[in-house]
Design an enzyme around this catalytic site. Sequence first.
Site, PDB file in Angstrom:
ATOM      1  N   ASN A  39       0.906  -1.253  -0.159  1.00 33.32           N
ATOM      2  CA  ASN A  39      -0.054  -0.055   0.063  1.00 33.32           C
ATOM      3  C   ASN A  39       0.871   1.399  -0.001  1.00 33.32           C
ATOM      4  O   ASN A  39       0.426   2.450   0.165  1.00 33.32           O
ATOM      5  CB  ASN A  39      -0.784  -0.002   1.356  1.00 33.32           C
ATOM      6  CG  ASN A  39      -1.869  -1.101   1.269  1.00 33.32           C
ATOM      7  OD1 ASN A  39      -2.411  -1.557   0.154  1.00 33.32           O
ATOM      8  ND2 ASN A  39      -1.966  -1.686   2.358  1.00 33.32           N
TER       9      ASN A  39
ATOM     10  N   HIS B 255     -14.187  -1.764   5.991  1.00 29.18           N
ATOM     11  CA  HIS B 255     -13.215  -2.229   6.306  1.00 29.18           C
ATOM     12  C   HIS B 255     -13.697  -2.932   8.011  1.00 29.18           C
ATOM     13  O   HIS B 255     -14.305  -2.460   8.621  1.00 29.18           O
ATOM     14  CB  HIS B 255     -11.967  -1.437   6.527  1.00 29.18           C
ATOM     15  CG  HIS B 255     -10.675  -1.934   7.098  1.00 29.18           C
ATOM     16  ND1 HIS B 255     -10.220  -1.862   8.228  1.00 29.18           N
ATOM     17  CD2 HIS B 255      -9.888  -2.559   6.250  1.00 29.18           C
ATOM     18  CE1 HIS B 255      -9.037  -2.397   8.168  1.00 29.18           C
ATOM     19  NE2 HIS B 255      -8.826  -2.789   6.928  1.00 29.18           N
TER      20      HIS B 255
ATOM     21  N   GLU C 144     -16.156   3.889   2.863  1.00 29.21           N
ATOM     22  CA  GLU C 144     -14.895   4.282   2.608  1.00 29.21           C
ATOM     23  C   GLU C 144     -14.867   4.997   1.269  1.00 29.21           C
ATOM     24  O   GLU C 144     -15.875   4.938   0.417  1.00 29.21           O
ATOM     25  CB  GLU C 144     -14.108   2.965   2.540  1.00 29.21           C
ATOM     26  CG  GLU C 144     -13.847   2.233   3.636  1.00 29.21           C
ATOM     27  CD  GLU C 144     -13.193   0.670   3.290  1.00 29.21           C
ATOM     28  OE1 GLU C 144     -12.581   0.630   2.422  1.00 29.21           O
ATOM     29  OE2 GLU C 144     -13.661  -0.012   3.928  1.00 29.21           O
TER      30      GLU C 144
ATOM     31  N   SER D 213     -10.978  -0.819   0.070  1.00 33.72           N
ATOM     32  CA  SER D 213      -9.677  -1.554   0.126  1.00 33.72           C
ATOM     33  C   SER D 213      -9.576  -2.932  -0.836  1.00 33.72           C
ATOM     34  O   SER D 213      -8.340  -3.081  -0.977  1.00 33.72           O
ATOM     35  CB  SER D 213      -9.286  -1.746   1.573  1.00 33.72           C
ATOM     36  OG  SER D 213     -10.136  -2.695   2.288  1.00 33.72           O
TER      37      SER D 213
ATOM     38  N   ASP E 117     -13.898   6.867   5.612  1.00 30.91           N
ATOM     39  CA  ASP E 117     -12.487   6.272   5.906  1.00 30.91           C
ATOM     40  C   ASP E 117     -11.913   6.388   4.300  1.00 30.91           C
ATOM     41  O   ASP E 117     -12.249   5.735   3.449  1.00 30.91           O
ATOM     42  CB  ASP E 117     -12.678   4.833   6.178  1.00 30.91           C
ATOM     43  CG  ASP E 117     -11.420   4.005   6.492  1.00 30.91           C
ATOM     44  OD1 ASP E 117     -10.444   4.277   5.358  1.00 30.91           O
ATOM     45  OD2 ASP E 117     -11.182   3.043   7.018  1.00 30.91           O
TER      46      ASP E 117
ATOM     47  N   HIS F 207      -7.374   4.592   1.424  1.00 32.13           N
ATOM     48  CA  HIS F 207      -6.743   4.433   0.078  1.00 32.13           C
ATOM     49  C   HIS F 207      -6.934   5.665  -0.886  1.00 32.13           C
ATOM     50  O   HIS F 207      -6.554   5.545  -2.111  1.00 32.13           O
ATOM     51  CB  HIS F 207      -7.336   2.916  -0.462  1.00 32.13           C
ATOM     52  CG  HIS F 207      -6.953   1.880   0.664  1.00 32.13           C
ATOM     53  ND1 HIS F 207      -5.794   1.228   0.471  1.00 32.13           N
ATOM     54  CD2 HIS F 207      -7.812   1.162   1.400  1.00 32.13           C
ATOM     55  CE1 HIS F 207      -5.928   0.097   1.490  1.00 32.13           C
ATOM     56  NE2 HIS F 207      -6.949   0.228   2.154  1.00 32.13           N
TER      57      HIS F 207
ATOM     58  N   LYS G 157       0.097   4.077   4.467  1.00 35.00           N
ATOM     59  CA  LYS G 157      -0.114   3.764   3.315  1.00 35.00           C
ATOM     60  C   LYS G 157       0.595   4.624   2.349  1.00 35.00           C
ATOM     61  O   LYS G 157       1.871   4.690   2.322  1.00 35.00           O
ATOM     62  CB  LYS G 157      -1.529   3.419   2.686  1.00 35.00           C
ATOM     63  CG  LYS G 157      -2.114   2.145   3.467  1.00 35.00           C
ATOM     64  CD  LYS G 157      -3.478   1.856   3.572  1.00 35.00           C
ATOM     65  CE  LYS G 157      -3.773   0.574   4.451  1.00 35.00           C
ATOM     66  NZ  LYS G 157      -4.951   0.214   5.102  1.00 35.00           N
TER      67      LYS G 157
HETATM   68  C1  LIG Z   1      -5.508  -0.222   6.210  1.00 36.51           C
HETATM   69  C2  LIG Z   1      -6.863   0.278   6.680  1.00 36.51           C
HETATM   70  C3  LIG Z   1      -7.099   0.724   7.746  1.00 36.51           C
HETATM   71  C4  LIG Z   1      -6.181   0.821   9.038  1.00 36.51           C
HETATM   72  O1  LIG Z   1      -4.965   1.709   8.843  1.00 36.51           O
HETATM   73  P1  LIG Z   1      -3.629   0.936   9.545  1.00 36.51           P
HETATM   74  O2  LIG Z   1      -2.933   2.460   9.465  1.00 36.51           O
HETATM   75  O3  LIG Z   1      -3.004   0.107   8.716  1.00 36.51           O
HETATM   76  O4  LIG Z   1      -4.076   0.813  10.876  1.00 36.51           O
HETATM   77  C5  LIG Z   1      -8.373   1.332   8.135  1.00 36.51           C
HETATM   78  N1  LIG Z   1      -9.535   1.282   6.925  1.00 36.51           N
HETATM   79  C6  LIG Z   1      -9.119   0.960   5.843  1.00 36.51           C
HETATM   80  C7  LIG Z   1     -10.062   0.859   4.835  1.00 36.51           C
HETATM   81  C8  LIG Z   1      -7.761   0.235   5.770  1.00 36.51           C
HETATM   82  O5  LIG Z   1      -7.712  -0.339   4.460  1.00 36.51           O
END
Ligand SMILES: *Cc1c(COP(=O)(O)O)cnc(C)c1O
Length: 406
Positions: free
Chosen positions: A61, A147, A191, A195, A220, A223, A251
């Site tokens: 990522n 997620h 989101e 993801s 969220d 990505h 990421k």
């Molecule tokens: C990776 C991810 C998270 C968590 O983030 P981290 O910094 O890895 O803990 C939260 N939401 C989504 C959609 C993710 O893909």
Amino acid sequence: MPRDATNPHAPPARDRLAPFAEEMLARRQARGLRRRVVETRVLDGARVERRGRVLINFSGNDYLGLARDPRVVAAACRAVAEHGAGAGASRLVTGSHPPLHRLEERLAAFKGREEAVVFGSGYLANLGTLTALVGAEDAILIDELAHSCLFAGARLTGARIEVFRHNDTDDLDRRLRLVRPGVRHAWIVTEGVFSMDGDRAPLAEIAGIARHHAAFLHLDDAHGTGVLADGRGSAAAAGIRPEVAMGTLSKALGAGGGFVAVGRSVAELVRNRAWGFVYTTGLPPAAAAAALAAIEIVEREPERCRRPLELARRFTRRLGLSDAQSAIVPLHIGDAHRAVAAQAALERAGFLVVAIRPPTVPAGTARLRVSFSAAHACEDVDALAEAIARAGIPVPSEGPQARKRR
Ligand SMILES: *Cc1c(COP(=O)(O)O)cnc(C)c1O
């Protein structure tokens, strides 16, 4: 009492928990769902070494190749030298080091909000913020493909949970109309970029529905940040302003940690009420310094931010798939055993494309998740497309298959 109970040199007693663990693992193995942690050395933004072999990495990522960028690495090193390796305490005690504050100021400006609150991870940012702002007298309407940590956070709030069909604004609107009268607040949780599917939420429409029903939006954008709208993310791309804009530093920003960008009083409430902020040690200062250096690069190099999506589209065109909407492209396989076999075939050809299986994705929808980075060369992408064809991995001609409900 056994004779050797006080003898430190006696062989370890039988692990009474082991039979349980072994049975649970065997069940997973039979369903093709057992996971293994594989030691992996990251050589650069595009290559890793596993089991003694160098592979082109299409599973990370690190969308902008910033985890290894010399400017980001140097900022982290300077911060370790100046502030130490760990934060040493919770943010509310003595763990709020200067780099965390500089990062929060920069993140707020970057996301166009009054304030940002940084957490130890993106996972904690979601858990902490949801539990700080949502209670049992509220309702959460959550996309079925959201997620795992959004579902975990939603359950922790004690709110009534309504799961709506993936990106289905009619279903969202209908459920919201039903629950809204009986609750204090209604929250839509979704989101910007999904993801495991790489598709994007219809955010302008969702924001309109939220306004219509006086609901709040928790977005969220793990990505989308760094990748869409020259790095500013999904909300900027859609021209909306969610009440809570969550992102991760781990990421595209190449460091570690998570954040929410919110209004001033909401930030203060989060710092007071989020367990995942209050009762945990602050982010290591070096991670904050690295993320800050990464944001400066994102702001200065928009062409870098456009690159992952360009490469993803090059890939989808080569395979005859519908155009990629993000840096993530799923190749749907269905059966978990077959997804793992496809991963192994690509690994033999020199590519790391990890199979994603339930419960990360709904049952029967195992897939290869291909992710693109600014660190990839066009030739890497073309070579992967060729290897997929040569390995006989099926490519659905009509884009992602219909998904099963969670
Ligand atoms: C990776 C991810 C998270 C968590 O983030 P981290 O910094 O890895 O803990 C939260 N939401 C989504 C959609 C993710 O893909």
